[in-house]
Design an enzyme around this catalytic site. Structure first.
Site, PDB file in Angstrom:
ATOM      1  N   SER A  61      42.484  49.398  32.543  1.00  0.00           N
ATOM      2  CA  SER A  61      43.926  49.240  32.798  1.00  0.00           C
ATOM      3  C   SER A  61      44.220  49.540  34.267  1.00  0.00           C
ATOM      4  O   SER A  61      45.126  50.293  34.607  1.00  0.00           O
ATOM      5  CB  SER A  61      44.753  50.160  31.884  1.00  0.00           C
ATOM      6  OG  SER A  61      46.103  49.767  31.863  1.00  0.00           O
ATOM      7  N   LYS A  94      50.542  44.619  31.576  1.00  0.00           N
ATOM      8  CA  LYS A  94      49.366  43.878  32.027  1.00  0.00           C
ATOM      9  C   LYS A  94      49.008  42.726  31.100  1.00  0.00           C
ATOM     10  O   LYS A  94      48.234  41.845  31.488  1.00  0.00           O
ATOM     11  CB  LYS A  94      48.184  44.840  32.193  1.00  0.00           C
ATOM     12  CG  LYS A  94      48.406  45.885  33.285  1.00  0.00           C
ATOM     13  CD  LYS A  94      47.183  46.765  33.459  1.00  0.00           C
ATOM     14  CE  LYS A  94      47.379  47.773  34.592  1.00  0.00           C
ATOM     15  NZ  LYS A  94      48.105  48.974  34.169  1.00  0.00           N
ATOM     16  N   SER A 119      51.648  50.103  30.475  1.00  0.00           N
ATOM     17  CA  SER A 119      50.594  49.139  30.814  1.00  0.00           C
ATOM     18  C   SER A 119      50.514  47.942  29.865  1.00  0.00           C
ATOM     19  O   SER A 119      49.677  47.060  30.078  1.00  0.00           O
ATOM     20  CB  SER A 119      49.233  49.843  30.869  1.00  0.00           C
ATOM     21  OG  SER A 119      49.092  50.529  32.095  1.00  0.00           O
TER      22      SER A 119
END
Length: 333
Positions: free
Chosen positions: A145, A88, A85
């Site tokens: 997230s 992101k 993640s």
């Protein structure tokens, strides 16, 4: 079991027990093949992942002095790793760029597609054909997230997640992240989605330099969406002096990842840990690196700002929305 010589009553009782066991076994087989009608009402609880002693994802770490540009600590910093993640961060970089250019506003409603809504957790639980405000998307990305929010952003900017991933990779090259390739907007497992500790430190520095006003969202401690409070996954926020962001990440192959930004007095470092064996161990290692490196960090800004160097012309995306849902996509300003 032999019933020869047993009393009639005992034979009756044993026969009844065998019949009950047979019926129960049949019930188990049916449950496996076809879930009960009300299964959709059951709330699934996702248990914390517990790894055994043999779990050793590939490790890497770097600490960069943002004032001087000097690398203060380095371990495997150019070895390929899965970002999870941390992906992101680039998704948000692309979104902040649209906000800065005026193509989107914080209150712009973004459409939610079926593809976005069906993304696996972690997620906000978005509903098809509804909308998600840009600011809610930002907060959902930095705290929860949220994978569904990442796809909503990607589709709004580029028309599809696949096209958005191409833009992300182009942006990485423009920033000098020569070893990073993006396949999706969320960081969900993809074999070809790779990065390095050095590249993530570069992105961590660049996103603050380019968007200081929007960068503040990375320090959001919690976010309430549709009545549910979501705490930031970065456990160092508010617990380690000077930490102001930025992002955690985890998949089975990547291990536990973290990019952290730390400011104390006039010092500023960006640290990256990739491949931790647990949240706690990753955070403990990050604490060690912060306390080891912050005392020797520079107090004067001498390093140049990170600039995008690859090309100067706007690139327009030829997708189902030829210029993106909200106008032309400026890849290299």
């Amino acid at each position: 079991m032999s019933l020869r010589g047993a009393s009639p009553w005992r034979r009756f009782a044993v026969a009844g027990l065998l019949a009950a066991l047979t019926i129960t076994g049949f019930g188990w087989d049916t449950a496996e093949a076809r879930p009960p009608r009300k299964a959709q009402r059951v709330v699934k609880v996702h248990k914390r992942v517990i790894h055994g002693p043999n779990y050793h994802p590939p490790y890497a770490a770097i600490v960069v002095d943002d004032n001087s540009g000097q690398v203060l600590h380095a371990e495997n910093i150019d070895e390929p790793r899965h970002p999870a993640s941390l992906t992101k961060i680039m998704t948000l970089y692309m979104l902040f760029e649209q906000l800065e250019a005026g193509r989107l506003r914080l209150d712009t409603p973004l459409p939610i597609s079926a593809f976005a809504a069906q993304q696996p957790p972690t997620k906000l639980g978005l509903k098809v054909s509804k909308t998600l405000l840009v600011e809610d998307a930002i907060k959902g990305l930095v705290t929860k997230s949220a994978n569904d929010a990442a796809v909503v952003v990607s589709e709004a900017i580029a028309g599809s997640e696949a096209e958005f991933a191409k833009l992300m990779t182009q942006k990485a090259r423009a920033l000098g992240m020569i070893s990073t390739t993006y396949i999706n907007a969320s960081g969900l497992p993809a074999e070809e989605q790779i990065t390095t500790a050095r590249d993530q430190a570069l992105l961590g520095r660049a996103i603050h330099d380019r968007f200081p006003g929007y960068y503040r969202y990375f320090s959001t401690p919690s976010f309430r969406y549709r009545g549910i409070e979501m705490r930031n996954h970065n456990a160092l926020l508010g617990r380690v002096e000077g930490v102001d962001g930025i992002k955690t990440g985890y998949t089975e192959k990547s291990g536990y990842n973290l990019v952290a930004s730390v400011r104390r007095d006039d010092k500023h470092i960006v640290a990256v840990v990739l491949g931790g064996t647990s949240n706690a161990k990753r955070d403990a290692r990050m604490r060690e690196l912060i306390e080891q490196c912050i005392p020797v960090a520079a107090t004067q800004k001498t390093a140049p700002s990170i600039l995008e160097t690859a090309g100067r012309n706007a690139i327009y995306i030829n997708t189902m929305w030829p210029t993106g849902l909200f106008g032309p996509i400026n890849v290299h300003p």
